[in-house]
Design a protein around this motif. Structure first.
Motif, PDB file in Angstrom:
ATOM      1  N   VAL A  72       3.507  -1.495   3.876  1.00 54.99           N
ATOM      2  CA  VAL A  72       2.887  -0.188   3.657  1.00 54.99           C
ATOM      3  C   VAL A  72       3.961   0.881   3.693  1.00 54.99           C
ATOM      4  O   VAL A  72       4.946   0.785   4.448  1.00 54.99           O
ATOM      5  CB  VAL A  72       1.778   0.111   4.686  1.00 54.99           C
ATOM      6  CG1 VAL A  72       0.689  -0.957   4.631  1.00 54.99           C
ATOM      7  CG2 VAL A  72       2.327   0.236   6.089  1.00 54.99           C
ATOM      8  N   TYR A 109       0.120   5.270   2.834  1.00 52.49           N
ATOM      9  CA  TYR A 109      -0.733   4.647   3.840  1.00 52.49           C
ATOM     10  C   TYR A 109      -1.264   5.660   4.851  1.00 52.49           C
ATOM     11  O   TYR A 109      -2.321   5.452   5.455  1.00 52.49           O
ATOM     12  CB  TYR A 109       0.038   3.539   4.561  1.00 52.49           C
ATOM     13  CG  TYR A 109      -0.827   2.655   5.422  1.00 52.49           C
ATOM     14  CD1 TYR A 109      -1.719   1.756   4.852  1.00 52.49           C
ATOM     15  CD2 TYR A 109      -0.761   2.721   6.814  1.00 52.49           C
ATOM     16  CE1 TYR A 109      -2.522   0.944   5.643  1.00 52.49           C
ATOM     17  CE2 TYR A 109      -1.556   1.907   7.611  1.00 52.49           C
ATOM     18  CZ  TYR A 109      -2.439   1.023   7.014  1.00 52.49           C
ATOM     19  OH  TYR A 109      -3.241   0.224   7.808  1.00 52.49           O
ATOM     20  N   VAL A 155       0.846  -1.194   0.000  1.00 53.14           N
ATOM     21  CA  VAL A 155       0.000   0.000   0.000  1.00 53.14           C
ATOM     22  C   VAL A 155       0.879   1.240   0.000  1.00 53.14           C
ATOM     23  O   VAL A 155       1.779   1.381   0.841  1.00 53.14           O
ATOM     24  CB  VAL A 155      -0.936   0.030   1.231  1.00 53.14           C
ATOM     25  CG1 VAL A 155      -1.904   1.204   1.133  1.00 53.14           C
ATOM     26  CG2 VAL A 155      -1.705  -1.279   1.363  1.00 53.14           C
TER      27      VAL A 155
END
Length: 717
Positions: free
Chosen positions: A253, A230, A227
């Motif tokens: 992340v 984040y 991700v």
């Protein structure tokens, strides 16, 4: 073979780390995207077990570019050439839709359709007509604004009434009607198998929770979930990441808690702060080497974060050489009126060595650039504005200026038509007929014709009085604003308080002129024409800080660094809001590559007093050690320049905190039954004069006056 020798030590560590859980804290300008790109290429080359990964970003374009760059590093057109390695995903919403297309929710009786904004507006309008919400009430917010409120409440997972109490108190009388409308809108969507943009995430979460077998298949499809940004995720996005990662913790992340500035959209900094708790055994890697800015600029950014109560401790550093002259300067103009002149003069100076597109002026709110826009127009300096309209483009500003123009020139048909159009039922043809009567001196006929529109007669009388009374522009604007206030509330029910702030800035501009005619002449100057094809690089950039995130310029100027403007007055009530303002200041500073100019006027225009009043330095400026900047002070005789205190003897760099997350120190709780003295980290010692249940106090701070502060933000004596 992937060559990672060009990466710094922290980047290499992030690129070659195991499959997680991994948290990469990427400081501003630290090569975050480059690190992700190399990570993708590394996984494509090294993975032997799972041959796919899920990449979730906030724009489809970002995901595509990352995949393309990763493939180029390996000399391939596509990552799939490496053993069928596949990077799937894109935005959270596009991923959610891809799953929901294959596995419709149980309640759907047919294929699902996703509505765009126009579809949602039409659906909401149909619901409003069905239940009669706000019928005949001009103060009821318009459909686009209602959709915005519903979206914000959904993303913050907050009841509409609570959201209004926090962010739009002027709409609280409509709370019940809006709640009923929201329920009807939800029923309408289900009845017609429709989803709006926000539904996608919540329906995906519901689908995963109700069908564990489907969730398990999705988990097994990916060797890792990655991700980006984040810190900008909201609550449901973080829960989806947790669901997809499961207990294996195969998640990485990347983000920066210090750049979490989108709480108004529903993003929460808690997601990134709590990540190690949510995923036990998280490995935290900090990217602290900055490739954008010179060290003096980073020293200021580091100092801004130094006073933050919580967050991942980081110290940005740079190897970029500093050119001649002061890299950071604090300007202390006499007022926000002269601030515009000093800033424009500084821009002219910078244009001697920089192209216009390498200069940016940043501010907290769009209206704060009005003075500077006028000054740049006078000097023939082209600019583009992002995050808020130019003062001359905003409808409410045009309405107010129409009164001024008509007072100066009674034959201004365009301004008359605009004022007449503020009265319901008057179109262009009727406005022209009324203008002809007024212009010919037919007062009785005009009065008779306007019996249906008494408010127009009042507006015309105001214009006539302004024309003959020769009031100074500041007072004239105050009278116009008073007459226009009920019109503004009716035309812009959802955001008239914000627009009123812009009109205060307009009053401040007017107060610096001797007469209305001079004011109109200056404000009506045409914008400088750009050469065909010159593009954005031919213009100085004016931007809100929110719109500037992710961008960079050689020179950055930050305006209005005073209390109640930056940080905004609303941020002083709740501690989390104040800390977000601090992060906003950090983002603003780290946009600068070579020079950073901070502007803190000593006084600002006050509508309450009809003139200027002393302004207090922004707490973010007060906290800066004076050795970090050179100061330029404007006095009645001109400006003087002085350097900061000498830097301390160089010593070893402060090591990172032993823990990746530093909790906020516990404070002595406030005693509701005691109205004594207290201490505040910004305002110092003060006397509590009133308790405001359930959790606020009115405190008198010497030198700062009365402030309303939440109890948890005070140390009680």
């Amino acid at each position: 073979m992937l060559d990672i020798s060009s990466l710094n030590e922290a980047q290499r560590e992030a690129v070659t780390a195991g499959r997680g859980p991994l948290l990469v804290i990427a400081g501003a300008g630290s090569g975050k995207t480059r690190t992700i790109v190399y990570r993708l290429a590394w996984l494509a080359q090294q993975e032997r077990e799972a041959r796919a990964m899920l990449l979730l970003t906030f724009t489809r374009k970002a995901a595509q570019e990352m995949k393309q760059r990763a493939a180029a590093l390996l000399g391939a057109a596509d990552l799939s050439q490496f053993g069928g390695f596949d990077v799937r995903g894109g935005t959270f919403h596009s991923y959610a839709y891809s799953v929901l297309r294959r596995h419709a929710p149980d309640w759907a009786e047919g294929p699902l359709s996703v509505m765009d904004t126009a579809d949602s507006t039409s659906a909401l309008q149909a619901c409003r007509e069905k239940i009669g919400a706000g019928k005949g009430d001009r103060s009821f917010p318009h459909a686009p604004a209602v959709l915005g409120l519903f979206s914000k409440a959904r993303n913050k997972e907050m009841p509409v009434k609570e959201l209004l109490g926090r962010e739009a108190q002027h709409l609280l009388p409509h709370a019940d009607a809006l709640g009923e409308l929201l329920a009807e809108y939800a029923d309408y969507k289900r009845a017609h198998c429709l989803l709006d943009y926000d539904d996608l995430l919540f329906e995906l979460e519901r689908l995963f929770n109700e069908h564990p077998g489907l969730l398990e298949r999705e988990r097994n499809a990916y060797g890792q979930v990655m991700v980006d940004e984040y810190q900008d995720t909201n609550l449901v996005q973080a829960r989806i990441v947790k669901l997809l990662s499961g207990d294996s913790g195969r998640v990485m992340v990347v983000g920066d808690d210090a750049q979490s500035i989108y709480a108004f959209r529903g993003a929460t900094v808690r997601n990134i702060l709590d990540f190690p708790s949510l995923f036990p055994g998280t490995r935290v890697i900090r990217l602290e080497e900055n490739y954008r800015s010179v060290q003096p600029v980073l020293d200021v950014a580091n100092a801004v974060l130094e006073h933050s109560g919580e967050g991942y401790r980081k110290h940005l550093f740079s190897r970029r050489p500093v050119s001649g002259g002061a890299a950071v300067t604090l300007y202390r103009p006499l007022s926000d009126l002269t601030q515009a002149q000093l800033a424009a003069r500084r821009i002219e100076e910078l244009l001697g060595s920089l192209p216009p597109g390498e200069i940016a002026v940043l501010f907290r709110s769009g209206y704060q650039s009005y003075q500077l826009e006028l000054e740049l127009n006078k000097r023939g300096i082209a600019f583009r504005k992002y995050g808020g309209l130019r003062y001359a483009e905003a409808a409410h500003v045009k309405d107010v200026l129409a009164f001024v123009r008509l007072a100066v020139n009674p034959m201004d048909l365009i301004s008359f038509e605009r004022i007449a159009g503020l009265s319901r039922g008057i179109g262009p043809k009727t406005a022209r007929k009324l203008f002809d009567m007024a212009a010919s001196g037919d007062g009785p006929g005009l009065k008779k014709a306007c019996r249906r529109w008494p408010d127009l007669l009042e507006h015309i009388a105001l214009v006539d009085d302004l024309r003959t009374s020769h009031e100074d522009p500041g007072k004239a604007l105050a009278r116009i604003k008073e007459a226009y206030q009920p019109v503004m509330e009716a035309l812009f029910p959802e955001d008239w308080p914000r627009r009123a702030q812009g009109l205060e800035a307009l009053s401040a501009m007017a107060s610096s002129y001797d007469d209305l005619q001079s004011f109109v002449a200056e404000i009506s100057l045409d914008q400088p024409e750009e050469e065909p094809g010159s593009g954005e690089k031919a213009c100085v950039v004016l931007s809100t800080v929110h719109s500037a995130k992710g961008l960079e310029w050689s020179a950055v100027l930050i305006l209005d660094l005073v209390e109640d403007r930056f940080p905004s007055r609303h941020a002083m009530v709740r501690e989390e809001d104040f800390e977000e303002e601090r992060r906003l200041m950090y983002v603003a500073c780290t946009r600068a590559k070579d020079t950073l100019d901070l502007f803190s006027p000593s006084s600002v225009y006050s509508r309450m007093y009809g003139g200027v009043e002393p302004a207090s330095l922004s707490p973010f400026v007060r906290e800066l050690p004076t050795r970090l900047y050179e100061e330029v002070v404007e006095g009645y005789g001109g400006v003087s320049r002085r350097g900061g205190d000498p830097a301390p003897e160089p010593g070893p760099r402060r090591p990172p905190a032993p823990e990746s997350f530093a909790p906020r120190p516990q404070k002595k709780p406030a005693d509701p039954g005691k109205l004594g003295f207290c201490r505040h980290k910004v305002f110092g010692r003060g006397k509590i004069v009133e308790e405001l249940p359930p959790d606020r106090y009115r405190v008198n701070f010497p030198g700062f006056g009365l402030k309303v502060i939440i109890g948890d933000y005070l140390d009680m004596e």
